[in-house]
Design an enzyme around this catalytic site. Structure first.
Site, PDB file in Angstrom:
ATOM      1  N   SER A 245      37.850  58.359  82.830  1.00  0.00           N
ATOM      2  CA  SER A 245      36.522  57.841  83.165  1.00  0.00           C
ATOM      3  C   SER A 245      36.605  56.341  83.340  1.00  0.00           C
ATOM      4  O   SER A 245      37.495  55.676  82.804  1.00  0.00           O
ATOM      5  CB  SER A 245      35.521  58.168  82.047  1.00  0.00           C
ATOM      6  OG  SER A 245      35.829  57.437  80.869  1.00  0.00           O
ATOM      7  N   LYS A 246      35.641  55.809  84.087  1.00  0.00           N
ATOM      8  CA  LYS A 246      35.659  54.376  84.374  1.00  0.00           C
ATOM      9  C   LYS A 246      35.336  53.532  83.158  1.00  0.00           C
ATOM     10  O   LYS A 246      35.517  52.313  83.191  1.00  0.00           O
ATOM     11  CB  LYS A 246      34.695  54.058  85.515  1.00  0.00           C
ATOM     12  CG  LYS A 246      33.249  54.433  85.258  1.00  0.00           C
ATOM     13  CD  LYS A 246      32.433  54.237  86.531  1.00  0.00           C
ATOM     14  CE  LYS A 246      31.012  54.722  86.383  1.00  0.00           C
ATOM     15  NZ  LYS A 246      30.275  54.622  87.646  1.00  0.00           N
ATOM     16  N   ARG A 247      34.874  54.134  82.076  1.00  0.00           N
ATOM     17  CA  ARG A 247      34.623  53.361  80.857  1.00  0.00           C
ATOM     18  C   ARG A 247      35.920  53.067  80.104  1.00  0.00           C
ATOM     19  O   ARG A 247      35.951  52.205  79.233  1.00  0.00           O
ATOM     20  CB  ARG A 247      33.638  54.104  79.938  1.00  0.00           C
ATOM     21  CG  ARG A 247      32.246  54.259  80.542  1.00  0.00           C
ATOM     22  CD  ARG A 247      31.264  54.803  79.527  1.00  0.00           C
ATOM     23  NE  ARG A 247      29.977  55.081  80.135  1.00  0.00           N
ATOM     24  CZ  ARG A 247      29.037  54.190  80.372  1.00  0.00           C
ATOM     25  NH1 ARG A 247      29.247  52.935  80.049  1.00  0.00           N
ATOM     26  NH2 ARG A 247      27.878  54.534  80.931  1.00  0.00           N
ATOM     27  N   ASN A 249      39.278  53.496  81.913  1.00  0.00           N
ATOM     28  CA  ASN A 249      40.343  53.204  82.871  1.00  0.00           C
ATOM     29  C   ASN A 249      39.711  52.852  84.205  1.00  0.00           C
ATOM     30  O   ASN A 249      38.684  53.437  84.574  1.00  0.00           O
ATOM     31  CB  ASN A 249      41.255  54.428  83.072  1.00  0.00           C
ATOM     32  CG  ASN A 249      42.502  54.391  82.230  1.00  0.00           C
ATOM     33  OD1 ASN A 249      43.195  53.389  82.191  1.00  0.00           O
ATOM     34  ND2 ASN A 249      42.777  55.483  81.543  1.00  0.00           N
ATOM     35  N   GLU A 402      26.664  49.928  87.577  1.00  0.00           N
ATOM     36  CA  GLU A 402      26.012  51.134  88.101  1.00  0.00           C
ATOM     37  C   GLU A 402      24.627  50.812  88.652  1.00  0.00           C
ATOM     38  O   GLU A 402      24.220  51.335  89.693  1.00  0.00           O
ATOM     39  CB  GLU A 402      25.928  52.191  87.003  1.00  0.00           C
ATOM     40  CG  GLU A 402      27.279  52.774  86.636  1.00  0.00           C
ATOM     41  CD  GLU A 402      27.248  53.632  85.386  1.00  0.00           C
ATOM     42  OE1 GLU A 402      28.282  54.264  85.095  1.00  0.00           O
ATOM     43  OE2 GLU A 402      26.205  53.656  84.700  1.00  0.00           O
TER      44      GLU A 402
END
Length: 476
Positions: A245-247, A249, A402
C-alpha cells in the site's frame, strides 16, 4: 492447449496513479502470451463513474509503455460498451438468474446495522428476491439495481491453476449487484461478459480475487458459457506481510520513473516477486524470462516488495550500461524533471511571488531553486512538527495527497486552499502543523512564498510528485 487458444488481458481501472501491481500482473500476462504465441489484450475498466478519469487512463498506458509492456489489442473501455452489458443483464432477468432490487440506501443501512447488532454475516437479506410479481410491478419505474440470484444451498468449487480446488459455501456469498441504478455494470458483470466476448482463455490476476471467483463462475453457468482458466498470482506484500500500500511503500510507477529506476530493472524485480529462473540467477532480461518461462516456477509465498533489493538490482543494470548509454539515460531523466530557466512564461509566474523578497537580481536563482530542483533535498526533521512522529506525518501527507488528487476544480491558489482547509477541519493535526509539513514537502523549506500560490505555479503533477517523495523519505 493450442497456440490459437491463448488470449490474456491486462485490465487496469483508471481511478488513480499507475500502480506497480498493474505492471506486476501485466508482466505475467504479457510473458504468458508471448510464450504461447497468443495475444495480450488491454481493456480499461472504467465503470466507476465517481473515480474514473481519462487522465489516469493516459498515465497508466504511458507508464506501462515506459516499463516495457506492450499489448496486441486495445485499449477498449467498458464505459463505451454499456448496451452490451444491459443486453446480458436482460438475459439473466429473463432466465431467472437475476432479479431487480428497489431497496433504498436507508433500508440497506438499517439491515447492516441490525446484522452488526446480531453479529450476523454482512450481506443483502434478499428482500426484493422474494417479492411477488404484483409487488415488483408496484415499483413501476422507480430506480433499481439488478442482483445475482445466488443459490441458497450448496457450494461452488474454484479450480485455480496454482492451487488445490477451493470450495466456497453459497451461504458465504452475497446476492451481488450486477447492474447499478445508473445503468453501469459492476466489476463482476463487466469482467465476466468482457472476458467471454473477448475470448479470454486464461485469467491471470491477483489472489485477492479468489473470493470473488464463485460469483464469476455462477455468471458463466447462468449464461451457459465455459469459464476461462483461472490463475491467481501471489499479492505483493509490505515488509510486515500486509498487502502493498502507498502508506508503507511507494506504489506509483511514475514515482520509480522520476527517481531514476531503469524500466528493465523494475520489470526484472517484479518478475522475481512471483517467479524464478531455472538457474536461479536474479538478473535477467524480459527476453530471457520469456525464453525460460514456465508457471511451474511460480512461488505463492507472498513476495515482499523490498526496496533495497530493487535498488541493488537497479545498480546492477546501471553498471551494465556503456558510459554513453548511461549519459543518455541521465539526461533523459534530468530533462523530465526540470524546467529550464529560459522558460520566460515560468519565470513570469514566479517573479510576483518573490519580488518583495529579492535584494538583488542575483537572489532570484537561490530563492527560486525549489521551483526547479526535483527531487528536493529534504531535511527529514523539518517535515516533522515538534512532538509528531513519521508515521503520523505519512498518514497526513498521504491523505492530503488524496485530497489534492481528487481536486477537480482549477489548480488555483484559492481553490486549493479551500480543499486543504476542508480536510484540516476533520484532521487530528492543528492547521499550523499541517500547513508547515505541507509547505516543507512541496518546497523543501519551512519559509517560502505563499503556499497555495506557490503550488499553483508548481502545478498539479509536481506538487503530487513531491508529496509522494516526502512520504517515501519518511517511510525509510
Amino acid at each position: 492447449m493450442t497456440q490459437s487458444q491463448v488470449r490474456v488481458r491486462i485490465a487496469p481501472s483508471p481511478t488513480g496513479a499507475p500502480h506497480v501491481g498493474t505492471a506486476y500482473i501485466g508482466l505475467f500476462n504479457y510473458v504468458f502470451a508471448r510464450v504461447h504465441g497468443g495475444q495480450c489484450v488491454i481493456r480499461i475498466e472504467d465503470t466507476d463513474q465517481a473515480r474514473s478519469e481519462r487522465r489516469y487512463e493516459e498515465d497508466i498506458l504511458r507508464s506501462l509503455r515506459w516499463v516495457g509492456l506492450a499489448w496486441d489489442e486495445g485499449p477498449d473501455r467498458q464505459s463505451e460498451r454499456l448496451p452490451v452489458y444491459r443486453e446480458h443483464v436482460q438475459q439473466l432477468l429473463d432466465s431467472g438468474a437475476a432479479y431487480r432490487c428497489w431497496c433504498t440506501p436507508e433500508r440497506l443501512e438499517a439491515v447492516r446495522q441490525q446484522q452488526r447488532q446480531d453479529k450476523a454475516p454482512m450481506r443483502y437479506d434478499g428482500h426484493c428476491r422474494y417479492l411477488t410479481e404484483a409487488e415488483a410491478k408496484a415499483h413501476g419505474d422507480q430506480p433499481s439495481v439488478v442482483r445475482l440470484k445466488v443459490p441458497e444451498d450448496g457450494s461452488t468449487v474454484v479450480h485455480d491453476a496454482f492451487r488445490d480446488p477451493i470450495t466456497i459455501e453459497h451461504g458465504q456469498i452475497d446476492d451481488q449487484v450486477l447492474l447499478k441504478s445508473d445503468g453501469y455494470p459492476t466489476y463482476h458483470l463487466a469482467n465476466v461478459v468482457d472476458d467471454h466476448v473477448m475470448e479470454i482463455s486464461h485469467v491471470i490476476r491477483a489472489e485477492e480475487w479468489i473470493s470473488s471467483t464463485p460469483k464469476h463462475l455462477m455468471l458463466y453457468h447462468a449464461f451457459g458459457w465455459a469459464p476461462p482458466v483461472f490463475m491467481h498470482m501471489p499479492l505483493l506484500r509490505n515488509a510486515d506481510r500486509s498487502k502493498i500500500s502507498k502508506r508503507k511503500n511507494p506504489v506509483s510507477l511514475r514515482y520509480y520513473e522520476r527517481q531514476g529506476y531503469l524500466p528493465e530493472a523494475l520489470l526484472n524485480f517484479l518478475a522475481l516477486m512471483g517467479w524464478s529462473m531455472p538457474d536461479e540467477r536474479e538478473v535477467f532480461t524480459l527476453a530471457e524470462m520469456i525464453e525460460s518461462f514456465s508457471f511451474d516456477r511460480i512461488s505463492l509465498g507472498g513476495p515482499v516488495f523490498d526496496l533495497q533489493k530493487l535498488e541493488w538490482l537497479n545498480g546492477m543494470y546501471i553498471r551494465q550500461l556503456s558510459p554513453a548509454a548511461l549519459s543518455e539515460r541521465l539526461l533523459e531523466n534530468a530533462r523530465a524533471k526540470s524546467r529550464l530557466l529560459d522558460d520566460n512564461a515560468y519565470v513570469d509566474a514566479i517573479t510576483p511571488l518573490l519580488q518583495e523578497r529579492l535584494r538583488t537580481l542575483g537572489d532570484f536563482q537561490d530563492m527560486a531553486a525549489f521551483f526547479y530542483d526535483t527531487p528536493l533535498a529534504y531535511d527529514k526533521a523539518l517535515l516533522l512538527p515538534k512532538g509528531r512522529n513519521p508515521r503520523e506525518a505519512v498518514k497526513v501527507l498521504t491523505e492530503v495527497a488524496e485530497v489534492l488528487t481528487r481536486h477537480a476544480g482549477p489548480w488555483q491558489d484559492a481553490e486549493l486552499e479551500a480543499s486543504v482547509r476542508a480536510y484540516v477541519e476533520g484532521a487530528k493535526w492543528p492547521g499550523r502543523d499541517l500547513f508547515m509539513t505541507l509547505r516543507t514537502a512541496v518546497t523543501g523549506r519551512t519559509a517560502s512564498p505563499p503556499l497555495f500560490a506557490t503550488m499553483q505555479v508548481l502545478g498539479r503533477d509536481l506538487c503530487l510528485s513531491r508529496l509522494e517523495d516526502a512520504v517515501a523519505l519518511l517511510q525509510k
